[in-house]
Design a protein around this motif. Structure first.
Motif, PDB file in Angstrom:
ATOM      1  N   VAL A 122       0.837  -1.032  -0.230  1.00 40.22           N
ATOM      2  CA  VAL A 122      -0.008  -0.224   0.240  1.00 40.22           C
ATOM      3  C   VAL A 122       0.677   0.881   0.298  1.00 40.22           C
ATOM      4  CG1 VAL A 122      -1.980   0.790   1.095  1.00 40.22           C
ATOM      5  CG2 VAL A 122      -1.785  -0.648   1.065  1.00 40.22           C
ATOM      6  N   ALA A 123       1.759   0.927   0.386  1.00 36.37           N
ATOM      7  CA  ALA A 123       2.768   2.465   0.970  1.00 36.37           C
ATOM      8  C   ALA A 123       3.142   3.106  -0.431  1.00 36.37           C
ATOM      9  CB  ALA A 123       3.537   2.113   2.240  1.00 36.37           C
ATOM     10  N   VAL A 124       3.940   1.520  -0.949  1.00 36.64           N
ATOM     11  CA  VAL A 124       4.350   1.868  -2.399  1.00 36.64           C
ATOM     12  C   VAL A 124       3.822   2.227  -2.886  1.00 36.64           C
ATOM     13  CG1 VAL A 124       5.545   0.489  -4.215  1.00 36.64           C
ATOM     14  CG2 VAL A 124       6.283   0.612  -2.145  1.00 36.64           C
ATOM     15  N   SER A 125       2.345   2.342  -3.522  1.00 34.67           N
ATOM     16  CA  SER A 125       1.449   1.997  -4.867  1.00 34.67           C
ATOM     17  C   SER A 125       0.749   3.610  -4.643  1.00 34.67           C
ATOM     18  CB  SER A 125       0.438   0.896  -4.593  1.00 34.67           C
ATOM     19  OG  SER A 125       1.513  -0.264  -5.273  1.00 34.67           O
ATOM     20  N   LEU A 126       0.052   3.325  -3.344  1.00 36.63           N
ATOM     21  CA  LEU A 126      -0.459   4.714  -2.854  1.00 36.63           C
ATOM     22  C   LEU A 126      -0.174   5.586  -1.728  1.00 36.63           C
ATOM     23  CD1 LEU A 126      -4.257   2.306  -2.633  1.00 36.63           C
ATOM     24  CD2 LEU A 126      -3.506   4.167  -4.793  1.00 36.63           C
ATOM     25  N   PRO A 127       0.732   6.129  -1.664  1.00 32.57           N
ATOM     26  CA  PRO A 127       1.642   7.296  -0.752  1.00 32.57           C
ATOM     27  C   PRO A 127       0.878   8.098  -0.205  1.00 32.57           C
ATOM     28  CG  PRO A 127       2.749   7.421  -2.862  1.00 32.57           C
ATOM     29  CD  PRO A 127       1.636   5.660  -3.706  1.00 32.57           C
ATOM     30  N   GLY A 128       0.887   8.184   1.202  1.00 33.52           N
ATOM     31  CA  GLY A 128       0.072   8.829   2.153  1.00 33.52           C
ATOM     32  C   GLY A 128      -1.409   8.718   1.993  1.00 33.52           C
ATOM     33  N   VAL A 129      -1.845   7.112   1.869  1.00 31.69           N
ATOM     34  CA  VAL A 129      -3.194   6.790   1.890  1.00 31.69           C
ATOM     35  C   VAL A 129      -2.377   6.210   3.050  1.00 31.69           C
ATOM     36  CG1 VAL A 129      -4.773   4.827   1.942  1.00 31.69           C
ATOM     37  CG2 VAL A 129      -4.110   6.188  -0.178  1.00 31.69           C
ATOM     38  N   ARG A 157      -3.524  -0.763 -11.454  1.00 36.11           N
ATOM     39  CA  ARG A 157      -3.049  -1.828 -11.364  1.00 36.11           C
ATOM     40  C   ARG A 157      -1.608  -1.372 -11.054  1.00 36.11           C
ATOM     41  NH1 ARG A 157      -3.472  -7.481 -11.459  1.00 36.11           N
ATOM     42  NH2 ARG A 157      -1.591  -7.650 -12.659  1.00 36.11           N
ATOM     43  N   PRO A 158      -0.544  -1.286 -10.128  1.00 34.89           N
ATOM     44  CA  PRO A 158       0.473  -0.093  -9.838  1.00 34.89           C
ATOM     45  C   PRO A 158       1.398  -1.424 -10.838  1.00 34.89           C
ATOM     46  CG  PRO A 158      -0.108  -1.516  -7.488  1.00 34.89           C
ATOM     47  CD  PRO A 158      -1.264  -1.548  -9.118  1.00 34.89           C
ATOM     48  N   ARG A 159       2.223  -0.733 -11.853  1.00 37.08           N
ATOM     49  CA  ARG A 159       3.177  -1.960 -12.154  1.00 37.08           C
ATOM     50  C   ARG A 159       4.444  -2.552 -11.166  1.00 37.08           C
ATOM     51  NH1 ARG A 159       8.575   1.187 -14.774  1.00 37.08           N
ATOM     52  NH2 ARG A 159       9.339  -0.159 -15.786  1.00 37.08           N
ATOM     53  N   TRP A 160       4.432  -2.831 -10.157  1.00 33.50           N
ATOM     54  CA  TRP A 160       5.627  -3.667  -9.489  1.00 33.50           C
ATOM     55  C   TRP A 160       4.702  -4.700  -9.493  1.00 33.50           C
ATOM     56  CZ3 TRP A 160       2.966  -5.784  -5.609  1.00 33.50           C
ATOM     57  CH2 TRP A 160       2.120  -5.462  -5.161  1.00 33.50           C
ATOM     58  N   LEU A 161       3.285  -4.489  -9.507  1.00 32.40           N
ATOM     59  CA  LEU A 161       2.205  -5.832  -9.301  1.00 32.40           C
ATOM     60  C   LEU A 161       1.708  -6.685 -10.958  1.00 32.40           C
ATOM     61  CD1 LEU A 161      -0.021  -8.149  -7.957  1.00 32.40           C
ATOM     62  CD2 LEU A 161      -2.033  -6.367  -8.292  1.00 32.40           C
ATOM     63  N   ASP A 162       2.677  -5.644 -11.610  1.00 34.99           N
ATOM     64  CA  ASP A 162       2.453  -6.799 -13.064  1.00 34.99           C
ATOM     65  C   ASP A 162       4.023  -7.424 -13.130  1.00 34.99           C
ATOM     66  OD1 ASP A 162      -0.062  -5.979 -14.435  1.00 34.99           O
ATOM     67  OD2 ASP A 162       0.398  -3.905 -15.352  1.00 34.99           O
ATOM     68  N   GLU A 163       4.540  -6.267 -12.862  1.00 34.94           N
ATOM     69  CA  GLU A 163       5.827  -7.226 -13.059  1.00 34.94           C
ATOM     70  C   GLU A 163       6.203  -8.357 -12.180  1.00 34.94           C
ATOM     71  OE1 GLU A 163       8.602  -3.876 -11.559  1.00 34.94           O
ATOM     72  OE2 GLU A 163       8.815  -2.994 -13.670  1.00 34.94           O
ATOM     73  N   PHE A 187      -1.624 -12.723  -5.870  1.00 36.46           N
ATOM     74  CA  PHE A 187      -1.763 -11.724  -6.660  1.00 36.46           C
ATOM     75  C   PHE A 187      -3.716 -10.773  -7.035  1.00 36.46           C
ATOM     76  CE2 PHE A 187       1.268 -13.688  -9.651  1.00 36.46           C
ATOM     77  CZ  PHE A 187       2.460 -13.042  -8.666  1.00 36.46           C
ATOM     78  N   ARG A 188      -4.139 -12.179  -6.411  1.00 40.10           N
ATOM     79  CA  ARG A 188      -6.084 -11.336  -6.660  1.00 40.10           C
ATOM     80  C   ARG A 188      -5.891 -10.518  -5.147  1.00 40.10           C
ATOM     81  NH1 ARG A 188      -6.906 -17.601  -7.648  1.00 40.10           N
ATOM     82  NH2 ARG A 188      -6.975 -17.175  -5.508  1.00 40.10           N
ATOM     83  N   GLU A 189      -5.672 -11.232  -4.154  1.00 38.86           N
ATOM     84  CA  GLU A 189      -6.140 -10.443  -2.400  1.00 38.86           C
ATOM     85  C   GLU A 189      -4.959  -8.816  -3.034  1.00 38.86           C
ATOM     86  OE1 GLU A 189      -7.813 -11.831   0.914  1.00 38.86           O
ATOM     87  OE2 GLU A 189      -8.607 -11.314  -1.654  1.00 38.86           O
ATOM     88  N   LEU A 190      -3.987  -9.161  -3.145  1.00 39.91           N
ATOM     89  CA  LEU A 190      -3.296  -7.681  -3.592  1.00 39.91           C
ATOM     90  C   LEU A 190      -4.206  -6.534  -4.521  1.00 39.91           C
ATOM     91  CD1 LEU A 190       0.349  -9.445  -3.850  1.00 39.91           C
ATOM     92  CD2 LEU A 190      -0.352  -7.264  -2.478  1.00 39.91           C
ATOM     93  N   ALA A 191      -4.297  -7.296  -5.246  1.00 43.03           N
ATOM     94  CA  ALA A 191      -5.528  -6.423  -6.454  1.00 43.03           C
ATOM     95  C   ALA A 191      -6.697  -5.672  -5.264  1.00 43.03           C
ATOM     96  CB  ALA A 191      -5.454  -6.435  -7.284  1.00 43.03           C
TER      97      ALA A 191
END
Length: 239
Positions: free
Chosen positions: A14-21, A108-114, A93-97
Motif C-alpha cells: 500500500v505504501a509503495v502503490s498509494l503514498p499518503g494513504v 494496477r501498480p507497475r510492480w504487480l504486473d512485474e 495476486f488476487r488479494e493484492l489487487a
C-alpha cells in the motif's frame, strides 16, 4: 482515504502503490524504509485504542498474521476490517489487487504486473529438489501443508517433505528432520532469524540454503525479485 495495516507485506504494497494513504502500521512493518506512520503495536497484539484514535476508513489484516479476537475488537470499535487469505501465488495476486482497490487505488501498480510476469516463467532447474523448511527452533517447526511459502518453493522446483502433513506448521523433532535426508535445508531469516551461525550447524552433512524471508513469505513488491533472489540462494546451496 485513511488506512491502518496490520500486515508487513501489505504495508509495503500500500505504501509503495498509494503514498499518503497509510496512517498506521505495526512495529514489524519495516518496508519501505523510512515509513513515517503511527505505530500501533505488533501483528499479534495491536493496540486497538491507538488504531481507533487514528479514525481509519479501513484496517487491513490477514487470517494468518493476525488474531481473530483482535480483529473482532476492532470491529466492535466500529472500524471496517478487510481480512486477506493467502495460501498460494495466484491468490496473493488476487488479494493484492483487492486490497489496493479497497484502499482507493484506481489502477494496477507497475510492480504487480512485474511480479506476475516474473512468476509466469520462473527459473526452474532440471529435476525436482526435496527440502525441509524450518521456520522456528526451540522447538523446531517446519512448513507443512497449504502454505504460501510452500507454493513459492514448489514453483521453483523445490518440494518440501512435509507438504502433506496434517498441520500447516508442524513441530518436528530435529532428529526426524535430519533423518528425512532432504536435498537441501531451506533456512529463511524470518520469522526465526536463521543465520550462518545459527541453523546450518544443526544439519551436518546436508546442504543449507539461507534465504530471504521477505522474498519467501511476503506478498507485495518483493514478489517481483523473489524468483531470482531465491533461485540464486538455492543454487548456491547445491553447488
Amino acid at each position: 482515504m485513511r488506512v491502518v495495516s496490520l500486515v508487513p507485506s501489505l504495508t509495503e504494497a500500500v505504501a509503495v502503490s498509494l503514498p499518503g494513504v497509510l496512517v498506521g502500521a505495526t512495529d514489524w512493518c519495516t518496508h519501505p524504509a523510512g515509513l513515517d506512520v503511527t505505530r500501533v503495536g505488533g501483528t499479534k497484539n495491536p493496540k486497538v485504542d491507538r488504531i481507533a484514535a487514528l479514525a481509519p476508513d479501513l484496517v487491513i489484516a490477514n487470517e494468518e498474521e493476525n488474531r481473530a479476537p483482535d480483529l473482532d475488537a476492532l470491529r466492535a470499535a466500529g472500524l471496517e476490517v478487510l481480512v486477506t487469505g493467502i495460501r498460494d501465488l495466484p491468490q496473493a495476486f488476487r488479494e493484492l489487487a483487492r486490497v489496493l482497490s479497497a484502499c482507493g487505488g484506481t489502477g494496477r501498480p507497475r510492480w504487480l504486473d512485474e511480479a506476475e510476469a516474473a512468476w509466469s516463467s520462473p527459473p526452474v532447474p532440471p529435476g525436482r529438489t526435496t527440502a525441509v523448511v524450518p521456520i522456528w527452533r526451540r522447538p523446531w517447526m517446519v512448513l507443512g501443508r497449504d502454505t504460501f511459502a510452500g507454493d513459492v518453493l514448489a514453483r521453483l522446483g523445490v518440494d518440501h517433505l512435509y507438504t502433506r502433513h496434517a498441520e500447516r506448521y508442524p513441530r518436528v523433532p530435529l532428529e526426524e528432520l535430519r533423518a528425512a535426508a532432504p536435498d537441501v535445508v531451506v533456512l529463511p531469516d524470518e520469522p526465526y532469524r536463521f543465520t550462518a551461525d545459527d541453523g546450518p550447524e544443526a544439519f551436518p552433512g546436508l546442504p543449507c540454503a539461507l534465504v530471504s524471508g521477505r522474498h519467501l513469505t511476503w506478498y507485495g513488491p518483493s514478489l517481483a525479485r523473489a524468483p531470482r533472489v531465491l533461485g540464486e540462494a538455492l543454487r548456491a546451496a547445491r553447488r
